[in-house]
Scaffold this motif. Sequence first.
Motif, PDB file in Angstrom:
ATOM      1  N   VAL A 201     -46.119  82.205  -9.831  1.00  0.00           N
ATOM      2  CA  VAL A 201     -45.293  82.092  -8.923  1.00  0.00           C
ATOM      3  C   VAL A 201     -45.475  80.875  -8.015  1.00  0.00           C
ATOM      4  N   LEU A 202     -46.908  80.826  -7.713  1.00  0.00           N
ATOM      5  CA  LEU A 202     -47.215  79.699  -6.845  1.00  0.00           C
ATOM      6  C   LEU A 202     -47.044  78.171  -7.609  1.00  0.00           C
ATOM      7  N   ARG A 203     -47.394  78.395  -8.810  1.00  0.00           N
ATOM      8  CA  ARG A 203     -47.061  77.011  -9.661  1.00  0.00           C
ATOM      9  C   ARG A 203     -45.774  76.674  -9.787  1.00  0.00           C
ATOM     10  N   ARG A 204     -44.718  77.788  -9.959  1.00  0.00           N
ATOM     11  CA  ARG A 204     -43.341  77.412 -10.002  1.00  0.00           C
ATOM     12  C   ARG A 204     -42.673  76.895  -8.659  1.00  0.00           C
ATOM     13  N   PHE A 205     -43.455  77.609  -7.528  1.00  0.00           N
ATOM     14  CA  PHE A 205     -43.001  77.338  -6.392  1.00  0.00           C
ATOM     15  C   PHE A 205     -43.324  75.732  -5.987  1.00  0.00           C
ATOM     16  N   VAL A 206     -44.615  75.347  -6.239  1.00  0.00           N
ATOM     17  CA  VAL A 206     -44.921  74.062  -6.064  1.00  0.00           C
ATOM     18  C   VAL A 206     -44.224  73.193  -6.735  1.00  0.00           C
ATOM     19  N   SER A 207     -43.960  73.460  -8.158  1.00  0.00           N
ATOM     20  CA  SER A 207     -43.218  72.299  -8.845  1.00  0.00           C
ATOM     21  C   SER A 207     -41.725  72.259  -8.556  1.00  0.00           C
ATOM     22  N   ALA A 208     -41.245  73.232  -7.776  1.00  0.00           N
ATOM     23  CA  ALA A 208     -39.799  73.102  -7.129  1.00  0.00           C
ATOM     24  C   ALA A 208     -39.874  72.277  -5.875  1.00  0.00           C
ATOM     25  N   LEU A 209     -41.065  72.085  -5.348  1.00  0.00           N
ATOM     26  CA  LEU A 209     -40.889  71.308  -4.042  1.00  0.00           C
ATOM     27  C   LEU A 209     -40.525  70.023  -4.036  1.00  0.00           C
ATOM     28  N   GLU A 210     -39.832  69.680  -2.860  1.00  0.00           N
ATOM     29  CA  GLU A 210     -39.400  68.295  -2.690  1.00  0.00           C
ATOM     30  C   GLU A 210     -40.791  67.454  -2.476  1.00  0.00           C
ATOM     31  N   PRO A 211     -40.776  66.187  -3.067  1.00  0.00           N
ATOM     32  CA  PRO A 211     -41.855  65.247  -3.003  1.00  0.00           C
ATOM     33  C   PRO A 211     -42.603  65.312  -1.494  1.00  0.00           C
ATOM     34  N   GLN A 212     -41.876  65.068  -0.533  1.00  0.00           N
ATOM     35  CA  GLN A 212     -42.342  64.968   0.766  1.00  0.00           C
ATOM     36  C   GLN A 212     -42.969  66.629   1.168  1.00  0.00           C
ATOM     37  N   ASP A 213     -42.423  67.467   0.768  1.00  0.00           N
ATOM     38  CA  ASP A 213     -42.840  68.955   1.173  1.00  0.00           C
ATOM     39  C   ASP A 213     -44.239  69.055   0.229  1.00  0.00           C
ATOM     40  N   GLU A 214     -44.236  68.578  -0.957  1.00  0.00           N
ATOM     41  CA  GLU A 214     -45.698  68.867  -1.710  1.00  0.00           C
ATOM     42  C   GLU A 214     -46.532  67.927  -1.153  1.00  0.00           C
ATOM     43  N   ALA A 215     -46.481  66.889  -0.169  1.00  0.00           N
ATOM     44  CA  ALA A 215     -47.405  66.013   0.196  1.00  0.00           C
ATOM     45  C   ALA A 215     -47.778  66.750   1.450  1.00  0.00           C
ATOM     46  N   ILE A 216     -46.779  67.447   2.147  1.00  0.00           N
ATOM     47  CA  ILE A 216     -47.430  68.214   3.303  1.00  0.00           C
ATOM     48  C   ILE A 216     -48.326  69.273   2.820  1.00  0.00           C
ATOM     49  N   LEU A 217     -48.027  69.908   1.968  1.00  0.00           N
ATOM     50  CA  LEU A 217     -48.681  71.109   1.226  1.00  0.00           C
ATOM     51  C   LEU A 217     -50.213  70.627   0.824  1.00  0.00           C
ATOM     52  N   ARG A 218     -49.949  69.650  -0.017  1.00  0.00           N
ATOM     53  CA  ARG A 218     -51.368  68.943  -0.288  1.00  0.00           C
ATOM     54  C   ARG A 218     -52.314  68.428   0.642  1.00  0.00           C
ATOM     55  N   ARG A 219     -51.885  68.175   2.003  1.00  0.00           N
ATOM     56  CA  ARG A 219     -52.434  67.683   3.257  1.00  0.00           C
ATOM     57  C   ARG A 219     -53.078  68.894   3.859  1.00  0.00           C
ATOM     58  N   LEU A 220     -52.084  69.953   4.137  1.00  0.00           N
ATOM     59  CA  LEU A 220     -52.629  71.098   4.570  1.00  0.00           C
ATOM     60  C   LEU A 220     -53.770  71.989   3.828  1.00  0.00           C
ATOM     61  N   LEU A 221     -53.858  71.698   2.548  1.00  0.00           N
ATOM     62  CA  LEU A 221     -54.755  72.110   1.778  1.00  0.00           C
ATOM     63  C   LEU A 221     -56.063  71.655   1.727  1.00  0.00           C
ATOM     64  N   SER A 222     -56.043  69.996   1.919  1.00  0.00           N
ATOM     65  CA  SER A 222     -57.062  69.346   1.949  1.00  0.00           C
ATOM     66  C   SER A 222     -57.684  69.590   3.430  1.00  0.00           C
ATOM     67  N   ASP A 223     -56.991  69.876   4.292  1.00  0.00           N
ATOM     68  CA  ASP A 223     -57.523  70.055   5.796  1.00  0.00           C
ATOM     69  C   ASP A 223     -58.257  71.111   5.779  1.00  0.00           C
ATOM     70  N   LEU A 224     -58.089  72.493   4.938  1.00  0.00           N
ATOM     71  CA  LEU A 224     -58.646  73.451   4.894  1.00  0.00           C
ATOM     72  C   LEU A 224     -59.907  73.213   4.117  1.00  0.00           C
ATOM     73  N   ASP A 225     -60.046  72.250   3.249  1.00  0.00           N
ATOM     74  CA  ASP A 225     -61.389  71.998   2.819  1.00  0.00           C
ATOM     75  C   ASP A 225     -62.418  71.340   3.602  1.00  0.00           C
ATOM     76  N   ASP A 226     -61.850  70.611   4.650  1.00  0.00           N
ATOM     77  CA  ASP A 226     -62.860  70.025   5.423  1.00  0.00           C
ATOM     78  C   ASP A 226     -63.572  70.729   6.439  1.00  0.00           C
TER      79      ASP A 226
END
Length: 132
Positions: free
Chosen positions: A107-132
Amino acid sequence: MPPKEPSDAGSSAPRRRAGRLEAHIITALAEADRPMTPGEVLEALGESANLSYSTVVTTLTRLHQKGAVTRARYGRAFRYRAVADAAGLIAERMNRLLAEESDRASVLRRFVSALEPQDEAILRRLLSDLDD
């Protein structure tokens, strides 16, 4: 208030997408500095919302049943307060839907693959912030 969605065949009244009215009502409640009656919510939404009082009452009742708003009796009416803002309501809905699926990775894989590029970038940034 954003325009209503196209009407269903055979209906003369335009219909909103499911959840959109709830989000508008939650936003009105979240922006208020106090609990609101259904009439006050209707007034806050404005005439352009083209809603009846009973539609607002029904939607508030459903939001209360979902735990998205609290209510307290005030005279003969209830006053409602948002538990979270519209973004919180949508996030909770997404979590409930995800919890219903046993294969969450798909489900998550399909959700991410359907995101607009700017939304995917936001999600990646948010996940990266959690790692810090």
